[in-house]
Design a protein around this motif. Structure first.
Motif, PDB file in Angstrom:
ATOM      1  N   LEU A 370       0.829  -1.213   0.000  1.00  0.00           N
ATOM      2  CA  LEU A 370       0.000   0.000   0.000  1.00  0.00           C
ATOM      3  C   LEU A 370       0.864   1.264   0.000  1.00  0.00           C
ATOM      4  N   GLU A 371       1.966   1.207   0.744  1.00  0.00           N
ATOM      5  CA  GLU A 371       2.874   2.372   0.745  1.00  0.00           C
ATOM      6  C   GLU A 371       3.458   2.588  -0.656  1.00  0.00           C
ATOM      7  N   GLU A 372       3.822   1.480  -1.295  1.00  0.00           N
ATOM      8  CA  GLU A 372       4.403   1.600  -2.639  1.00  0.00           C
ATOM      9  C   GLU A 372       3.371   2.085  -3.653  1.00  0.00           C
ATOM     10  N   ILE A 373       2.110   1.635  -3.488  1.00  0.00           N
ATOM     11  CA  ILE A 373       1.038   2.106  -4.384  1.00  0.00           C
ATOM     12  C   ILE A 373       0.883   3.623  -4.224  1.00  0.00           C
ATOM     13  N   ALA A 374       0.942   4.089  -2.966  1.00  0.00           N
ATOM     14  CA  ALA A 374       0.800   5.536  -2.710  1.00  0.00           C
ATOM     15  C   ALA A 374       1.942   6.305  -3.393  1.00  0.00           C
ATOM     16  N   ILE A 375       3.162   5.759  -3.320  1.00  0.00           N
ATOM     17  CA  ILE A 375       4.298   6.439  -3.981  1.00  0.00           C
ATOM     18  C   ILE A 375       4.086   6.444  -5.496  1.00  0.00           C
ATOM     19  N   TRP A 376       3.639   5.299  -6.023  1.00  0.00           N
ATOM     20  CA  TRP A 376       3.397   5.179  -7.464  1.00  0.00           C
ATOM     21  C   TRP A 376       2.355   6.203  -7.912  1.00  0.00           C
ATOM     22  N   GLU A 377       1.274   6.311  -7.120  1.00  0.00           N
ATOM     23  CA  GLU A 377       0.210   7.276  -7.452  1.00  0.00           C
ATOM     24  C   GLU A 377       0.765   8.696  -7.489  1.00  0.00           C
ATOM     25  N   LYS A 378       1.595   8.997  -6.472  1.00  0.00           N
ATOM     26  CA  LYS A 378       2.162  10.349  -6.387  1.00  0.00           C
ATOM     27  C   LYS A 378       3.033  10.616  -7.619  1.00  0.00           C
ATOM     28  N   ASP A 379       3.850   9.624  -7.982  1.00  0.00           N
ATOM     29  CA  ASP A 379       4.701   9.759  -9.177  1.00  0.00           C
ATOM     30  C   ASP A 379       3.877  10.018 -10.436  1.00  0.00           C
ATOM     31  N   GLN A 380       2.672   9.409 -10.468  1.00  0.00           N
ATOM     32  CA  GLN A 380       1.824   9.558 -11.660  1.00  0.00           C
ATOM     33  C   GLN A 380       1.030  10.860 -11.624  1.00  0.00           C
ATOM     34  N   GLY A 381       1.137  11.577 -10.512  1.00  0.00           N
ATOM     35  CA  GLY A 381       0.373  12.818 -10.381  1.00  0.00           C
ATOM     36  C   GLY A 381      -1.065  12.561  -9.993  1.00  0.00           C
ATOM     37  N   GLY A 382      -1.315  11.447  -9.287  1.00  0.00           N
ATOM     38  CA  GLY A 382      -2.681  11.122  -8.836  1.00  0.00           C
ATOM     39  C   GLY A 382      -3.331  10.100  -9.741  1.00  0.00           C
ATOM     40  N   GLU A 383      -4.675  10.076  -9.694  1.00  0.00           N
ATOM     41  CA  GLU A 383      -5.414   9.076 -10.459  1.00  0.00           C
ATOM     42  C   GLU A 383      -5.574   9.531 -11.908  1.00  0.00           C
ATOM     43  N   LYS A 384      -4.571   9.171 -12.716  1.00  0.00           N
ATOM     44  CA  LYS A 384      -4.553   9.648 -14.098  1.00  0.00           C
ATOM     45  C   LYS A 384      -4.525   8.473 -15.065  1.00  0.00           C
ATOM     46  N   PRO A 385      -4.872   8.702 -16.331  1.00  0.00           N
ATOM     47  CA  PRO A 385      -4.750   7.615 -17.298  1.00  0.00           C
ATOM     48  C   PRO A 385      -3.309   7.146 -17.423  1.00  0.00           C
ATOM     49  N   GLY A 386      -3.129   5.887 -17.796  1.00  0.00           N
ATOM     50  CA  GLY A 386      -1.792   5.361 -18.009  1.00  0.00           C
ATOM     51  C   GLY A 386      -1.109   6.063 -19.171  1.00  0.00           C
ATOM     52  N   ASN A 387       0.217   6.017 -19.200  1.00  0.00           N
ATOM     53  CA  ASN A 387       0.938   6.747 -20.253  1.00  0.00           C
ATOM     54  C   ASN A 387       1.192   5.899 -21.498  1.00  0.00           C
ATOM     55  N   GLY A 388       0.721   4.646 -21.481  1.00  0.00           N
ATOM     56  CA  GLY A 388       0.803   3.823 -22.684  1.00  0.00           C
ATOM     57  C   GLY A 388       2.206   3.439 -23.080  1.00  0.00           C
ATOM     58  N   ASP A 389       3.161   3.463 -22.144  1.00  0.00           N
ATOM     59  CA  ASP A 389       4.537   3.134 -22.509  1.00  0.00           C
ATOM     60  C   ASP A 389       4.801   1.623 -22.460  1.00  0.00           C
ATOM     61  N   GLY A 390       3.752   0.857 -22.315  1.00  0.00           N
ATOM     62  CA  GLY A 390       3.947  -0.584 -22.311  1.00  0.00           C
ATOM     63  C   GLY A 390       3.891  -1.171 -20.917  1.00  0.00           C
ATOM     64  N   ARG A 391       4.204  -0.387 -19.887  1.00  0.00           N
ATOM     65  CA  ARG A 391       4.102  -0.915 -18.526  1.00  0.00           C
ATOM     66  C   ARG A 391       2.694  -0.632 -17.973  1.00  0.00           C
ATOM     67  N   THR A 392       2.286   0.640 -18.064  1.00  0.00           N
ATOM     68  CA  THR A 392       0.960   0.998 -17.562  1.00  0.00           C
ATOM     69  C   THR A 392      -0.011   0.873 -18.715  1.00  0.00           C
ATOM     70  N   ARG A 393      -0.708  -0.258 -18.765  1.00  0.00           N
ATOM     71  CA  ARG A 393      -1.558  -0.485 -19.924  1.00  0.00           C
ATOM     72  C   ARG A 393      -3.029  -0.405 -19.568  1.00  0.00           C
ATOM     73  N   LEU A 394      -3.330   0.199 -18.444  1.00  0.00           N
ATOM     74  CA  LEU A 394      -4.716   0.243 -17.997  1.00  0.00           C
ATOM     75  C   LEU A 394      -5.241   1.671 -18.042  1.00  0.00           C
ATOM     76  N   PRO A 395      -5.849   2.084 -19.135  1.00  0.00           N
ATOM     77  CA  PRO A 395      -6.330   3.459 -19.193  1.00  0.00           C
ATOM     78  C   PRO A 395      -7.497   3.651 -18.233  1.00  0.00           C
ATOM     79  N   LEU A 396      -7.487   4.749 -17.508  1.00  0.00           N
ATOM     80  CA  LEU A 396      -8.596   5.052 -16.602  1.00  0.00           C
ATOM     81  C   LEU A 396      -9.600   5.897 -17.351  1.00  0.00           C
ATOM     82  N   LEU A 397     -10.808   5.391 -17.484  1.00  0.00           N
ATOM     83  CA  LEU A 397     -11.857   6.172 -18.138  1.00  0.00           C
ATOM     84  C   LEU A 397     -12.926   6.451 -17.111  1.00  0.00           C
ATOM     85  N   LYS A 398     -13.575   7.575 -17.250  1.00  0.00           N
ATOM     86  CA  LYS A 398     -14.605   7.946 -16.268  1.00  0.00           C
ATOM     87  C   LYS A 398     -15.756   6.957 -16.324  1.00  0.00           C
TER      88      LYS A 398
END
Ligand code: SF4
Length: 398
Positions: A370-398
């Motif tokens: 959970l701590e690592e997820i929180a760091i990851w979220e912070k790195d991503q700038g919060g709850e944002k769509p994935g950047n499509g670079d091959g690792r984050t392949r889960l786009p967040l849609l409303k």
């Protein structure tokens, strides 16, 4: 001699060079459809695949109908349909609409007069079955009134109630017959200058559903409402719906979705969102990857996953978390996920974005993840769509 040649051919290395030119990202783009407004939702285009359900109450029983719609809303339902078979059902549509917070769709079969009556009320969409509405003149009357009212319509073709003439022509209610039926009515409506249409091509047969939607998408850009009709009783009905809807969604087709389950409609909502999540068409929560466990298991994986699921409840971040029970696939999966843990003998190594970030004991794993997820979220700038670079392949849609 022939046997000898085939043996020699089998030993030749295959030319795999074409593989290197293929896209490493397996997702197909969304089928391009026009946008149709339904109340406060826009259906089609790049809008989310909205989740829809239908009440099971007598519509004229306002209290029961509104109570069921409220339960559906709480579960996340975004569009709701009520049946309107009798004048007393049509008469209460204004009252129902006043008391609910999601777009209201009236569902009409057989009697075009019920469609005309329903359209006197502030509904957000009308669904008719062109195969049983009583012919083209009556269909046109409904289209004209929907057009005057500025309301959209679903042309709901159903294999079980296809026009007799088309069934005779094609031999049985097959996908081409269903598509021809839909296009026949679409063109009639277009001649009236009406284009606010959404189309469904439902059947209780999975193969028919998949092919009907694929075929329709080749001819039209009207948005589609997808579903396997009369899927029956859960859990088989959910599996059957997923079997039919996943190929369609993976082809990029489908703009609203309904999972038809026998009984209380509320479980339809979670089932629909799970299918959208698994096909990555609408990701609204973390994706948890866990192995089935086997004799190699080195941690109490079931407990860890149960704790993690509980503590991730309500979280919308599209983060991919992998928790595997031993070193066989653990490190590989952990490296590929956004956050992953490779376990071994009561302890584990945590990866974030493919890099090892810490070593933990089994008892600390959930807190550490959970701590690592929180760091990851912070790195991503919060709850944002994935950047499509091959690792984050889960786009967040409303
Ligand atoms: Fe078994 Fe390990 Fe595979 Fe889990 S990851 S199923 S424990 S081999």
């Amino acid at each position: 001699m022939r046997l000898l040649i085939s043996k020699i051919n089998m030993t030749q290395p295959r030319d795999l060079s074409a593989l290197r030119h293929l896209s490493p990202h397996p997702a197909k783009p969304r089928h391009k459809t026009r946008e149709v407004r339904v109340g406060d939702k826009v259906v089609g285009g790049s809008n989310p695949v909205w989740v829809q359900s239908m009440t099971t109450t007598d519509t004229f029983d306002v209290e029961a109908t509104v109570a069921q719609i409220k339960r559906l809303e709480e579960a996340g339902c975004e569009l709701v349909r009520v049946t309107v078979p009798k004048p007393e059902d049509a008469r209460v549509l204004t009252e129902i609409k006043k008391r609910i917070g999601i777009p209201l769709i009236c569902d009409i079969h057989f009697d075009y007069k019920m469609a005309l009556m329903a359209l006197d009320h502030p509904v957000d969409k009308i669904r008719i079955n062109p195969g049983n509405i009583g012919g083209s003149d009556r269909f046109r009357q409904v289209v004209r009134k929907a057009k005057d009212r500025g309301l959209p319509m679903r042309i709901g073709v159903n294999a079980g109630s296809l026009e007799r003439e088309l069934v005779e022509q094609y031999g049985f209610p097959c996908p081409p017959a269903m598509v021809e039926s839909a296009i026949r009515y679409i063109e009639m409506a277009e001649k009236e200058g009406y284009h606010d249409m959404i189309v469904s091509l439902k059947s209780s047969d999975v193969l028919t559903v998949v092919e009907a939607y694929r075929l329709f998408a080749k001819y039209c850009d009207y948005p589609t409402h997808i579903g396997v009709t009369e899927a029956g009783k859960p859990p088989y009905a959910v599996t059957k719906s997923a079997s039919g809807l996943a190929p369609i969604l993976l082809d990029g087709i489908g703009d609203t979705i309904r999972i038809s389950l026998l009984g209380d409609p509320v479980p339809e909502i979670a089932a629909a969102f799970d299918i959208l999540q698994a096909t990555q068409r609408r990701v609204r929560k973390p994706e948890l990857i866990a192995c089935p466990t086997c004799g190699r298991l080195a941690i109490d994986l079931e407990k860890i996953i149960a704790d993690l699921e509980k503590r991730l409840e309500g979280k919308k971040t599209p983060v991919k978390i992998s928790v595997l029970g031993c070193v066989v696939n653990g490190p590989g999966e952990a490296r590929e996920a956004d956050i992953g843990i490779a376990a071994g003998n009561g302890k584990g190594v945590i990866f974030r974005n493919g890099e090892i970030v810490r070593h933990v004991q089994e008892a600390e794993m959930v807190d550490a993840l959970l701590e690592e997820i929180a760091i990851w979220e912070k790195d991503q700038g919060g709850e944002k769509p994935g950047n499509g670079d091959g690792r984050t392949r889960l786009p967040l849609l409303k």
